[in-house]
Write a protein that holds these residues in place. Structure first.
Motif, PDB file in Angstrom:
ATOM      1  N   VAL B  15       0.874  -1.175   0.000  1.00 46.49           N
ATOM      2  CA  VAL B  15       0.000   0.000   0.000  1.00 46.49           C
ATOM      3  C   VAL B  15       0.908   1.221   0.000  1.00 46.49           C
ATOM      4  CG1 VAL B  15      -1.776   1.269   1.251  1.00 46.49           C
ATOM      5  CG2 VAL B  15      -1.786  -1.221   1.280  1.00 46.49           C
ATOM      6  N   PHE B  16       0.788   2.064  -1.024  1.00 39.39           N
ATOM      7  CA  PHE B  16       1.611   3.277  -1.091  1.00 39.39           C
ATOM      8  C   PHE B  16       0.971   4.393  -0.274  1.00 39.39           C
ATOM      9  CE2 PHE B  16       3.182   1.355  -5.091  1.00 39.39           C
ATOM     10  CZ  PHE B  16       4.541   1.493  -4.865  1.00 39.39           C
ATOM     11  N   ASP B  17       1.769   5.093   0.478  1.00 43.01           N
ATOM     12  CA  ASP B  17       1.325   6.282   1.219  1.00 43.01           C
ATOM     13  C   ASP B  17       0.080   6.004   2.065  1.00 43.01           C
ATOM     14  OD1 ASP B  17       3.302   7.539  -0.291  1.00 43.01           O
ATOM     15  OD2 ASP B  17       1.867   7.980  -1.887  1.00 43.01           O
ATOM     16  N   GLY B  18      -0.071   4.778   2.530  1.00 39.13           N
ATOM     17  CA  GLY B  18      -1.198   4.456   3.394  1.00 39.13           C
ATOM     18  C   GLY B  18      -2.547   4.444   2.708  1.00 39.13           C
ATOM     19  N   ARG B  19      -2.597   4.614   1.365  1.00 42.05           N
ATOM     20  CA  ARG B  19      -3.923   4.590   0.747  1.00 42.05           C
ATOM     21  C   ARG B  19      -3.990   4.026  -0.669  1.00 42.05           C
ATOM     22  NH1 ARG B  19      -4.268   9.660  -1.810  1.00 42.05           N
ATOM     23  NH2 ARG B  19      -2.312  10.733  -1.499  1.00 42.05           N
ATOM     24  N   ILE B  20      -2.877   4.006  -1.410  1.00 41.70           N
ATOM     25  CA  ILE B  20      -2.957   3.462  -2.768  1.00 41.70           C
ATOM     26  C   ILE B  20      -2.522   1.996  -2.738  1.00 41.70           C
ATOM     27  CG2 ILE B  20      -2.172   3.700  -5.151  1.00 41.70           C
ATOM     28  CD1 ILE B  20      -1.362   6.626  -4.296  1.00 41.70           C
ATOM     29  N   ARG B  21      -3.485   1.089  -2.941  1.00 40.15           N
ATOM     30  CA  ARG B  21      -3.134  -0.333  -2.883  1.00 40.15           C
ATOM     31  C   ARG B  21      -2.640  -0.784  -4.251  1.00 40.15           C
ATOM     32  NH1 ARG B  21      -2.864  -4.674  -0.217  1.00 40.15           N
ATOM     33  NH2 ARG B  21      -3.623  -3.976   1.802  1.00 40.15           N
ATOM     34  N   ALA B  22      -1.385  -1.248  -4.303  1.00 39.61           N
ATOM     35  CA  ALA B  22      -0.798  -1.672  -5.578  1.00 39.61           C
ATOM     36  C   ALA B  22      -0.741  -3.189  -5.709  1.00 39.61           C
ATOM     37  CB  ALA B  22       0.610  -1.087  -5.724  1.00 39.61           C
ATOM     38  N   LEU B  23      -0.592  -3.895  -4.582  1.00 40.50           N
ATOM     39  CA  LEU B  23      -0.521  -5.362  -4.620  1.00 40.50           C
ATOM     40  C   LEU B  23      -1.303  -5.911  -3.445  1.00 40.50           C
ATOM     41  CD1 LEU B  23       3.290  -6.081  -5.243  1.00 40.50           C
ATOM     42  CD2 LEU B  23       1.448  -6.282  -6.920  1.00 40.50           C
ATOM     43  N   GLY B  40       0.071  -7.951 -17.572  1.00 40.79           N
ATOM     44  CA  GLY B  40      -0.895  -7.109 -16.866  1.00 40.79           C
ATOM     45  C   GLY B  40      -0.946  -5.722 -17.472  1.00 40.79           C
ATOM     46  N   LEU B  41      -2.108  -5.077 -17.345  1.00 42.68           N
ATOM     47  CA  LEU B  41      -2.266  -3.705 -17.826  1.00 42.68           C
ATOM     48  C   LEU B  41      -1.313  -2.782 -17.088  1.00 42.68           C
ATOM     49  CD1 LEU B  41      -6.133  -3.259 -17.852  1.00 42.68           C
ATOM     50  CD2 LEU B  41      -4.630  -3.115 -19.827  1.00 42.68           C
ATOM     51  N   SER B  42      -1.071  -1.579 -17.636  1.00 39.68           N
ATOM     52  CA  SER B  42      -0.263  -0.666 -16.837  1.00 39.68           C
ATOM     53  C   SER B  42      -1.081  -0.245 -15.623  1.00 39.68           C
ATOM     54  CB  SER B  42       0.234   0.535 -17.632  1.00 39.68           C
ATOM     55  OG  SER B  42      -0.737   0.995 -18.475  1.00 39.68           O
ATOM     56  N   GLY B  43      -0.398  -0.172 -14.492  1.00 35.65           N
ATOM     57  CA  GLY B  43      -1.073   0.108 -13.236  1.00 35.65           C
ATOM     58  C   GLY B  43      -1.514  -1.144 -12.518  1.00 35.65           C
ATOM     59  N   SER B  44      -1.286  -2.314 -13.109  1.00 34.68           N
ATOM     60  CA  SER B  44      -1.744  -3.542 -12.464  1.00 34.68           C
ATOM     61  C   SER B  44      -0.796  -3.994 -11.358  1.00 34.68           C
ATOM     62  CB  SER B  44      -1.895  -4.652 -13.496  1.00 34.68           C
ATOM     63  OG  SER B  44      -0.653  -4.890 -14.122  1.00 34.68           O
ATOM     64  N   GLY B  45       0.400  -3.401 -11.288  1.00 35.51           N
ATOM     65  CA  GLY B  45       1.305  -3.712 -10.187  1.00 35.51           C
ATOM     66  C   GLY B  45       2.553  -4.487 -10.582  1.00 35.51           C
ATOM     67  N   LYS B  46       2.839  -4.593 -11.878  1.00 33.11           N
ATOM     68  CA  LYS B  46       4.004  -5.361 -12.312  1.00 33.11           C
ATOM     69  C   LYS B  46       5.307  -4.774 -11.772  1.00 33.11           C
ATOM     70  CE  LYS B  46       3.170  -4.688 -16.679  1.00 33.11           C
ATOM     71  NZ  LYS B  46       1.991  -3.806 -16.581  1.00 33.11           N
ATOM     72  N   SER B  47       5.478  -3.479 -11.961  1.00 35.46           N
ATOM     73  CA  SER B  47       6.723  -2.850 -11.506  1.00 35.46           C
ATOM     74  C   SER B  47       6.851  -2.957  -9.993  1.00 35.46           C
ATOM     75  CB  SER B  47       6.755  -1.377 -11.908  1.00 35.46           C
ATOM     76  OG  SER B  47       6.659  -1.248 -13.290  1.00 35.46           O
ATOM     77  N   THR B  48       5.749  -2.772  -9.299  1.00 33.72           N
ATOM     78  CA  THR B  48       5.786  -2.847  -7.841  1.00 33.72           C
ATOM     79  C   THR B  48       6.204  -4.246  -7.402  1.00 33.72           C
ATOM     80  OG1 THR B  48       4.004  -1.227  -7.785  1.00 33.72           O
ATOM     81  CG2 THR B  48       4.470  -2.379  -5.745  1.00 33.72           C
ATOM     82  N   LEU B  49       5.646  -5.273  -8.047  1.00 32.71           N
ATOM     83  CA  LEU B  49       6.004  -6.655  -7.708  1.00 32.71           C
ATOM     84  C   LEU B  49       7.500  -6.879  -7.901  1.00 32.71           C
ATOM     85  CD1 LEU B  49       5.367  -9.607  -7.049  1.00 32.71           C
ATOM     86  CD2 LEU B  49       4.806  -9.949  -9.450  1.00 32.71           C
TER      87      LEU B  49
HETATM   88  N1  LIG Z   1       5.742   5.366  -5.770  1.00 30.92           N
HETATM   89  C1  LIG Z   1       4.408   5.222  -5.845  1.00 30.92           C
HETATM   90  N2  LIG Z   1       3.601   5.980  -5.075  1.00 30.92           N
HETATM   91  C2  LIG Z   1       2.271   5.844  -5.124  1.00 30.92           C
HETATM   92  N3  LIG Z   1       1.627   4.994  -5.916  1.00 30.92           N
HETATM   93  C3  LIG Z   1       2.352   4.204  -6.725  1.00 30.92           C
HETATM   94  C4  LIG Z   1       3.787   4.290  -6.732  1.00 30.92           C
HETATM   95  N4  LIG Z   1       4.244   3.391  -7.636  1.00 30.92           N
HETATM   96  C5  LIG Z   1       3.163   2.781  -8.159  1.00 30.92           C
HETATM   97  N5  LIG Z   1       2.021   3.268  -7.615  1.00 30.92           N
HETATM   98  C6  LIG Z   1       0.651   2.825  -7.925  1.00 30.92           C
HETATM   99  O1  LIG Z   1       0.587   1.430  -7.767  1.00 30.92           O
HETATM  100  C7  LIG Z   1      -0.161   0.844  -8.802  1.00 30.92           C
HETATM  101  C8  LIG Z   1       0.671  -0.178  -9.550  1.00 30.92           C
HETATM  102  O2  LIG Z   1       1.688   0.501 -10.257  1.00 30.92           O
HETATM  103  P1  LIG Z   1       2.851  -0.253 -11.053  1.00 30.92           P
HETATM  104  O3  LIG Z   1       3.421  -1.317 -10.190  1.00 30.92           O
HETATM  105  O4  LIG Z   1       3.777   0.779 -11.554  1.00 30.92           O
HETATM  106  O5  LIG Z   1       2.052  -0.914 -12.254  1.00 30.92           O
HETATM  107  P2  LIG Z   1       2.601  -1.424 -13.667  1.00 30.92           P
HETATM  108  O6  LIG Z   1       4.080  -1.563 -13.562  1.00 30.92           O
HETATM  109  O7  LIG Z   1       1.892  -2.718 -13.865  1.00 30.92           O
HETATM  110  O8  LIG Z   1       2.180  -0.397 -14.667  1.00 30.92           O
HETATM  111  C9  LIG Z   1      -0.664   1.985  -9.679  1.00 30.92           C
HETATM  112  O9  LIG Z   1      -1.961   2.301  -9.285  1.00 30.92           O
HETATM  113  C10 LIG Z   1       0.282   3.101  -9.360  1.00 30.92           C
HETATM  114  O10 LIG Z   1      -0.371   4.341  -9.490  1.00 30.92           O
END
Ligand SMILES: Nc1ncnc2c1ncn2[C@@H]1O[C@H](COP(=O)(O)OP(=O)(O)O)[C@@H](O)[C@H]1O
Ligand SMILES: [Mg+2]
Lengths: 364, 259
Positions: B15-23, B40-49
């Motif tokens: 969870v980013f910043d206590g409110r954006i759930r990425a995974l 996965g679509l962009s925003g699906s959480g690939k980079s975060t994973l």
């Molecule tokens: N540093 C960050 N701060 C806040 N939100 C983030 C950050 N990085 C990613 N997110 C959010 O987490 C979600 C997943 O992002 P990301 O892992 O980049 O997806 P992908 O790589 O699949 O496009 C998105 O909703 C994105 O906005």
């Protein structure tokens, strides 16, 4: 994840309440200022007479205003406006902090209380500003003759101080150079600690960020003139005191500029270097430093340029350089010599400006 | 397969910043020598994973083991030692633009280089020779002294691959490595990553968009949607239905003919 969701909701609620409080504070400040401006005008016009149209000076008028009462009234009115917003429309503070609510966007300003308040507020600001700064157009247009001998001197520079002026000009430029050059290493080191993007990882670095930022903001807020006075009594009158004064001020100013360029770097290389298993210093050396060298050079040259300007003022109080011989000639009314010195300064500043702009163009 | 586990992920959430759930609730195992593609679509959480795996991002829930060692519990020197085993390749290449190609490649050795010389961009002779060889291997022989930003996108990504090579990792994370390259150049970069997988026996976790590339290179595919793992399978199991499951019903495969 129930825990996560709860966290999310409570943090959203928290942010909303913070925004409400900010709107309330903004309202109180706006309404209070508005009230004070009205009271000021009432005070001034209830006893108008004298050269500026004021019987009492603006300073005296400002002194008799009821600040505490106005503040209390403003807080109450701000509360009331926010409380009854559904009847009388959103308050200006709410519009500033949280945006104009959607259902009010289409309404013409003449149909909202907020619109009238804003327009009157702006008019009042100009009106009171005119009176507070005692704008006096008659004197401006009729009394030029008093200043004409100064202007005459400035356009008829005397050659008497040309030699001494040139010598001290060299001193001024070097004074500024030394102050700038010796400000680079400390500012460079501090700039990493003062960059938000590098200081998020742990509590210690966040604390360091706050400490450095606060210290630098304070140092920068103190005018170089004041630093000069401090160092003159420390190391005595002369260029070295000027160097120290500009040095301290430059460290703070460069730290701020440098850290802002650190904050605007591409985080990509930092990530890449971190991922190799590199340590903190290596991450800075490879991920950050190569990206900040051009802006650092550019800011440093710009700072040197500013320091040349400032050193003339600092000379006025005894910090060496060309300003030092300017002061006695102003006091004695030697306007021809003052003219020479002012011209020398102007040409130097203009040249520095030109050169630094050229170099910065090359770098970026 | 007889190989052990390269990565084990249990209940991973961010969870980013206590409110954006990425995974949320990711369970995943990656065996050694696998070429795992994440869709996965962009925003699906690939980079975060991917960034949670080498702790460029700190997960908020769950645990991750790298070759049996828990990286989510590692700190300081131990974390850096674990990171040395995991090279990363980025969509935006993330090379140091003002450094030469060979210095960029040598920065892959920072995890084992001695500190003081490395701060002056000095590396042992043996490493320099290996860096030159790595550049040659990715087809950039003779470009050692070129400044990185004078190279084309495809060349920059190959410098990044050479940097990963010099890191001597056991695992490669590649975050959309060809997404910012010209389609014609994609295979030239993917082939080098494939070589690391096949010849050097490295495990690869790679996020991709292009279904053609997935079929060509992946040994296994997982798909993310809104931070959840929604699909796992073999590359040839990917069809129109699974595609809709991953990308949503409105989505159409970019390359209809190949599905
Ligand atoms: N540093 C960050 N701060 C806040 N939100 C983030 C950050 N990085 C990613 N997110 C959010 O987490 C979600 C997943 O992002 P990301 O892992 O980049 O997806 P992908 O790589 O699949 O496009 C998105 O909703 C994105 O906005
Ligand atoms: Mg991504």
């Amino acid at each position: 994840m129930p825990r996560g969701n709860e966290l999310i909701r409570s943090s959203q609620r928290f942010e909303k309440n913070i925004a409400r409080l900010q709107a309330l504070a903004a309202d109180a400040i706006l309404i209070g200022t508005f009230g004070l401006m009205i009271e000021f005008l009432v005070v001034v016009f209830s006893c108008r007479r004298g050269p500026t149209g004021l019987l009492i000076t603006s300073e005296e008028a400002l002194g008799v205003l009821h600040y505490a009462w106005m503040a209390a009234g403003a807080v109450i009115l701000a509360f009331a406006w926010n409380l009854f917003a559904s009847w009388i429309g959103a308050s200006p503070g709410r519009a500033l902090i949280r945006g104009v609510p959607e259902w009010e966007r289409e309404i013409d300003w003449t149909h909202t209380l907020r619109g009238w308040f804003t327009v009157l507020f702006i008019e009042m600001t100009f009106f009171s500003g005119w009176l507070i700064t005692e704008v006096d157009l008659p004197s401006f247009f009729t009394k030029f003759s008093k200043a004409s001998n100064i202007v005459h001197g400035l356009v008829h520079p005397s050659g008497a101080v040309l030699h001494q002026g040139l010598v001290l000009l060299v001193q001024t430029v070097f004074l500024a150079f030394m102050a700038t050059a010796f400000a680079i290493p400390p500012a460079f080191a501090l700039s990493f600690a003062a960059a938000r993007n590098l200081t998020r990882s742990n509590r210690f670095s966040r604390l360091m960020y706050t400490a450095v930022r606060t210290g630098m903001n304070f140092t920068r807020a103190v005018e170089p003139l004041v630093w000069a006075l401090i160092f003159i009594s420390w190391v005595g009158i002369g260029p070295f005191a000027g160097v120290l004064a500009l040095w301290v001020h430059s460290i703070a100013a460069l730290t701020k500029l440098y850290s802002e360029s650190v904050e605007s770097i591409d985080p990509g290389p930092v990530e890449a270097i971190t991922a190799t298993g590199a340590g903190t210093l290596q991450i800075l050396r490879y991920g950050v430093v190569p990206q900040i060298i051009p802006p650092y050079l550019s800011f440093t040259i710009y700072r040197w340029d500013i320091n040349v300007r400032m050193s003339t003022i600092i000379g006025f109080v005894g910090g060496g350089g060309i300003g030092y011989i300017l002061k006695p000639r102003v006091d004695l009314g030697e306007w021809g010599q003052v003219g020479t010195l002012v011209l020398l300064i102007a040409v130097t500043v203009w040249l520095m400006d030109l050169i630094s702009a050229k170099i910065r163009e090359r770098i970026v | 397969m007889s190989e052990g586990l390269a990565i084990r992920i249990e209940g991973l959430g961010k969870v980013f910043d206590g409110r954006i759930r990425a995974l949320s609730g990711i369970d995943l195992e990656v065996r050694e020598r696998e070429f795992l593609v994440v869709l996965g679509l962009s925003g699906s959480g690939k980079s975060t994973l991917l960034r949670c795996i080498n702790r460029l991002i700190d997960p908020t829930e769950g645990r991750i083991w790298i070759f049996g060692e828990e990286i989510t519990a590692a700190k300081g020197a131990q974390l850096r030692r674990l990171r040395r085993q995991i090279a990363m390749i980025f969509q935006q290449f993330n090379i140091v633009r003002r450094h030469s190609a060979v210095t960029n490649v040598l920065s892959g050795t920072l995890g084992r280089a001695s500190l003081l010389p490395s701060l002056f961009l000095k590396f042992p002779q043996s490493e320099q020779e290996r860096a030159v060889a790595a550049l040659e291997r990715v087809g950039l022989g003779g470009r050692e002294r070129h400044r990185a930003d004078t190279l084309s996108g495809g060349q920059q990504q190959r410098v990044a691959i050479a940097r990963a090579l010099l890191q001597e990792p056991k695992l490669i994370l590649a975050d959309e490595p060809v997404a910012s390259l010209d389609p014609a150049l994609r295979h030239s970069v993917m082939r080098h990553i494939e070589a690391l997988n096949k010849d050097e026996g490295l495990t690869v976790v790679c996020s991709l968009h292009d279904v053609d590339l997935v079929r060509r290179y992946a040994t296994r595919v997982v798909a993310l949607r809104d931070g959840h793992l929604v699909w796992q399978g073999r590359p040839h199991d990917l069809n129109r239905d699974t595609y809709k499951e991953i990308y949503g019903t409105e989505a159409e495969p970019a390359t209809n003919a190949t599905i």
